[in-house]
Design a protein around this motif. Structure first.
Motif, short mmCIF file in Angstrom:
data_model
loop_
_atom_site.label_atom_id
_atom_site.label_comp_id
_atom_site.label_asym_id
_atom_site.label_seq_id
_atom_site.Cartn_x
_atom_site.Cartn_y
_atom_site.Cartn_z
N ALA A 61 -35.02 9.04 8.63
CA ALA A 61 -35.27 8.43 9.93
C ALA A 61 -34.86 9.37 11.06
N ALA A 62 -33.72 10.04 10.90
CA ALA A 62 -33.26 10.99 11.92
C ALA A 62 -34.23 12.15 12.04
N ARG A 63 -34.69 12.68 10.91
CA ARG A 63 -35.67 13.79 10.95
C ARG A 63 -36.95 13.39 11.69
N GLU A 64 -37.43 12.17 11.42
CA GLU A 64 -38.64 11.69 12.10
C GLU A 64 -38.45 11.65 13.61
N ILE A 65 -37.30 11.15 14.03
CA ILE A 65 -37.01 11.07 15.47
C ILE A 65 -36.94 12.46 16.08
N LEU A 66 -36.26 13.36 15.41
CA LEU A 66 -36.09 14.73 15.93
C LEU A 66 -37.41 15.48 15.95
N GLU A 67 -38.19 15.38 14.89
CA GLU A 67 -39.45 16.11 14.79
C GLU A 67 -40.52 15.54 15.73
N VAL A 75 -36.54 21.32 12.54
CA VAL A 75 -35.27 20.68 12.20
C VAL A 75 -34.76 21.42 10.97
N GLU A 76 -33.69 22.16 11.15
CA GLU A 76 -33.17 23.01 10.08
C GLU A 76 -32.25 22.25 9.12
N THR A 85 -16.55 4.01 5.71
CA THR A 85 -17.61 3.43 4.87
C THR A 85 -18.70 2.66 5.61
N VAL A 86 -18.56 2.45 6.90
CA VAL A 86 -19.58 1.67 7.61
C VAL A 86 -20.14 2.36 8.85
N LEU A 87 -19.42 3.30 9.42
CA LEU A 87 -19.90 4.00 10.62
C LEU A 87 -20.67 5.24 10.20
N ILE A 88 -21.81 5.45 10.83
CA ILE A 88 -22.67 6.57 10.45
C ILE A 88 -22.68 7.61 11.56
N ARG A 89 -22.38 8.86 11.16
CA ARG A 89 -22.48 10.00 12.08
C ARG A 89 -23.52 10.95 11.51
N VAL A 90 -24.40 11.42 12.39
CA VAL A 90 -25.43 12.36 12.00
C VAL A 90 -25.20 13.68 12.72
N ASP A 91 -25.20 14.77 11.96
CA ASP A 91 -25.15 16.12 12.52
C ASP A 91 -26.50 16.75 12.26
N ALA A 92 -27.17 17.19 13.33
CA ALA A 92 -28.51 17.77 13.18
C ALA A 92 -28.54 19.18 13.76
N ARG A 113 -30.01 12.91 21.16
CA ARG A 113 -28.82 12.14 20.80
C ARG A 113 -29.02 10.68 21.18
N LYS A 114 -29.53 10.44 22.39
CA LYS A 114 -29.77 9.07 22.84
C LYS A 114 -30.81 8.39 21.95
N ASN A 115 -31.88 9.12 21.60
CA ASN A 115 -32.91 8.55 20.73
C ASN A 115 -32.33 8.16 19.37
N LEU A 116 -31.47 8.99 18.82
CA LEU A 116 -30.85 8.69 17.53
C LEU A 116 -29.95 7.47 17.62
N LEU A 117 -29.15 7.41 18.68
CA LEU A 117 -28.22 6.28 18.84
C LEU A 117 -28.96 4.97 19.11
#
Length: 145
Positions: A61-67, A75-76, A85-92, A113-117
């Motif tokens: 899902a994150a790749r789709e948003i970024l691309e 997107v490398e 166990t419940v909070l999700i952090r994405v590093d792109a 970042r805003k789009n991902l959040l």
């Protein structure tokens, strides 16, 4: 709290050992009504487990948003981290045009970042790492033999 319950258990254990003769060891378990001992367990119980996405689903899902952003050349990498166990952090890691200024690249990162959040992926934190050193197609042609 769990530590208070443990302290009560220990006090009762010591008292029984000191007051009752012939007892070698005592095991005491204290429980309370509706007490959750681990905050992670309550976070999981409170969250909507049925709608939790796997790390692979979050990454896709994150790749789709970024691309989908026209300023992103590639997107490398996308790394998904679970915190508590419940909070999700994405590093792109993304590449933008080598012609982009630092200010423009920062604007792209802020928008992404805003789009991902704001996405449906339950992402709580997003870090965008920019690569501004990707040669443009013209530069690649000049560099190739």
């Amino acid at each position: 709290s769990a530590s208070a319950m443990r302290a009560i258990e220990e006090r009762i254990r010591v008292r029984i050992l000191s007051e009752v003769s012939g007892v070698l060891d005592v095991e005491v378990r204290a429980t309370g009504d509706n007490i959750v001992f681990c905050p992670l367990l309550s976070a999981i119980e409170d969250s909507d487990v049925e709608h939790q996405m796997s790390a692979t689903e979050v990454e896709c899902a994150a790749r789709e948003i970024l691309e989908a952003d026209s300023e992103v050349k590639s997107v490398e990498g996308v790394t998904v981290h679970y915190q508590d166990t419940v909070l999700i952090r994405v590093d792109a890691n993304i590449c933008v045009s080598s012609n982009a200024t630092v200010s423009e690249a920062n604007s792209v990162a802020a928008r992404l970042r805003k789009n991902l959040l704001d996405s449906e992926s339950n992402i709580d934190q997003a870090n965008i790492f920019l690569d501004l050193n990707v040669p443009s197609m013209q530069e690649k042609k000049l560099l190739s033999p």
